[in-house]
Design an enzyme around this catalytic site. Structure first.
Site, PDB file in Angstrom:
ATOM      1  N   CYS A 129       6.201   1.035  -8.241  1.00  0.00           N
ATOM      2  CA  CYS A 129       6.015  -0.235  -7.539  1.00  0.00           C
ATOM      3  C   CYS A 129       5.007  -1.036  -8.276  1.00  0.00           C
ATOM      4  O   CYS A 129       3.811  -0.809  -8.029  1.00  0.00           O
ATOM      5  CB  CYS A 129       5.850  -0.036  -5.982  1.00  0.00           C
ATOM      6  SG  CYS A 129       5.403  -1.508  -5.124  1.00  0.00           S
ATOM      7  N   CYS A 132       2.560  -2.714  -5.780  1.00  0.00           N
ATOM      8  CA  CYS A 132       1.734  -1.810  -5.026  1.00  0.00           C
ATOM      9  C   CYS A 132       0.591  -1.628  -5.831  1.00  0.00           C
ATOM     10  O   CYS A 132      -0.514  -1.209  -5.648  1.00  0.00           O
ATOM     11  CB  CYS A 132       2.591  -0.510  -4.723  1.00  0.00           C
ATOM     12  SG  CYS A 132       4.075  -0.840  -3.688  1.00  0.00           S
ATOM     13  N   ASP A 133       0.811  -1.103  -7.079  1.00  0.00           N
ATOM     14  CA  ASP A 133      -0.173  -0.367  -7.918  1.00  0.00           C
ATOM     15  C   ASP A 133      -0.436  -0.894  -9.214  1.00  0.00           C
ATOM     16  O   ASP A 133      -1.463  -0.627  -9.922  1.00  0.00           O
ATOM     17  CB  ASP A 133       0.801   1.009  -8.492  1.00  0.00           C
ATOM     18  CG  ASP A 133       0.810   2.105  -7.355  1.00  0.00           C
ATOM     19  OD1 ASP A 133       0.316   1.906  -6.087  1.00  0.00           O
ATOM     20  OD2 ASP A 133       1.871   2.766  -7.589  1.00  0.00           O
TER      21      ASP A 133
END
Ligand code: NAP
Length: 292
Positions: A129, A132-133
């Site tokens: 993701c 997200c990261d």
């Protein structure tokens, strides 16, 4: 007999429960593992409004505590089959539940490459993701695996943060034309076609990917975006409409089966995010309230 059974205690399922409970609609959640779903695998969430930085585990715990404090039961059980005669019957390993509405919130499991080192490098160079990261790879070189809409969406997101973004496509790009055009305009996105990753080089974290044509790329991050597998085998008895294996819903989150709703990553949509799952849950609950 309960009015609504929610299958899956991820963010979509839990928010649907919250809205149903507050609307005075009797509901339970059935979850085969612990509440939180895929969120539990995310080290740091920085894009969920209200929390500048929170781990997936902590956010899941906050959500499930709120649900439990409202008196909503999260039952630990595995759903085996859902059937319908005059009502829905949700058959689980340990019990059965009759209800008027079912909300499927079982998410999807990101598909894995299945190569050596992938599992142990999650959070240390391997991610599923970018939203997200991605921020952890600011200014670094990364690669994205896959050639579909998800892969190019991830690549575009990463190209704003990272120095270089290699997109590694095992055959040809299958993404939509508009995404291909956007990607072409980015100087720092490099598409490598007809190759796959055969090996990862790492010590404590990822340092290189070795490709099937022998090339090696020095990267700090590898974002795997090769699709996901939605989980709804228990609906086998229904002729449920899907696209690419995902449940199709209308804008009330209802599937083509009356009374059967789907929220979060299990449904066909453009953006697979915690916040969009939460939104889906609210919409499904409010739609059920309106339907009563
Ligand atoms: P997808 O469309 O199924 O694409 C998967 C990609 O991964 C394909 O390029 C596929 O290659 C590749 N792949 C699969 N297994 C692989 C493996 N083992 N090794 C290497 N490559 C592999 O999945 P998706 O991109 O996640 O999209 C899922 C759905 O969400 C789609 O319906 C999509 O339209 C939608 N979506 C839309 C948007 C948007 O519109 N912004 C964004 C994200 C997702 P092959 O083609 O060779 O099989």
């Amino acid at each position: 007999m309960t009015r609504c059974v929610i299958i899956g205690a991820g963010p979509g399922g839990m928010n649907a429960a919250l809205y149903l409970k507050r609307a005075g609609i009797d509901t339970i959640i059935i979850e085969k593992e612990v509440p939180g779903g895929e969120m539990l695998k995310t080290n740091a969430i920085e894009n969920y409004l209200g929390f500048e930085n929170i781990s997936g585990g902590d956010l899941a715990l906050k959500m499930s505590n709120q649900i439990k404090d409202l008196g909503i039961k999260i039952i630990r059980d595995k759903v085996i089959k859902v059937t319908f005669s005059d009502k829905f019957k949700v058959e689980c390993l340990n019990s059965n539940y009759d209800c008027d509405y079912v909300i499927v919130a079982t998410g999807r499991v990101p598909r894995k490459l299945g190569i050596k080192g992938e599992a142990e490098l999650i959070g240390k160079g391997v991610s599923y993701c970018a939203v997200c990261d991605g921020a952890f790879y600011r200014g670094k070189d990364v690669c994205v695996i896959g050639g579909g809409d998800s892969a190019l969406t991830e690549a575009l997101y990463l190209s704003d943060l990272c120095s270089k973004v290699y997109v590694i496509v095992r055959r040809e790009l299958s993404a939509s034309e508009d995404l291909k055009i956007k990607v072409k305009k980015r100087d720092n996105i490099i598409i490598l076609k007809n190759v796959s990753v055969s090996e990862l080089e790492y010590e404590n974290s990822l340092s290189k990917v070795i490709l099937s044509d022998g090339q090696s790329l020095a990267v700090d991050g590898m974002f795997v975006a090769i699709g996901g597998t939605p989980n709804f085998d228990f609906l086998d008895g229904f002729d449920i409409k899907t696209i690419n294996g995902y449940i199709v819903t209308n804008d009330k989150m209802e599937s083509n089966i009356k009374g059967l709703y789907a929220v979060g990553d299990v449904r066909y949509k453009d953006y697979y995010q915690i916040i969009t799952a939460v939104c889906d849950g609210a919409v499904a609950a409010l739609s059920i309230k309106e339907d009563l």
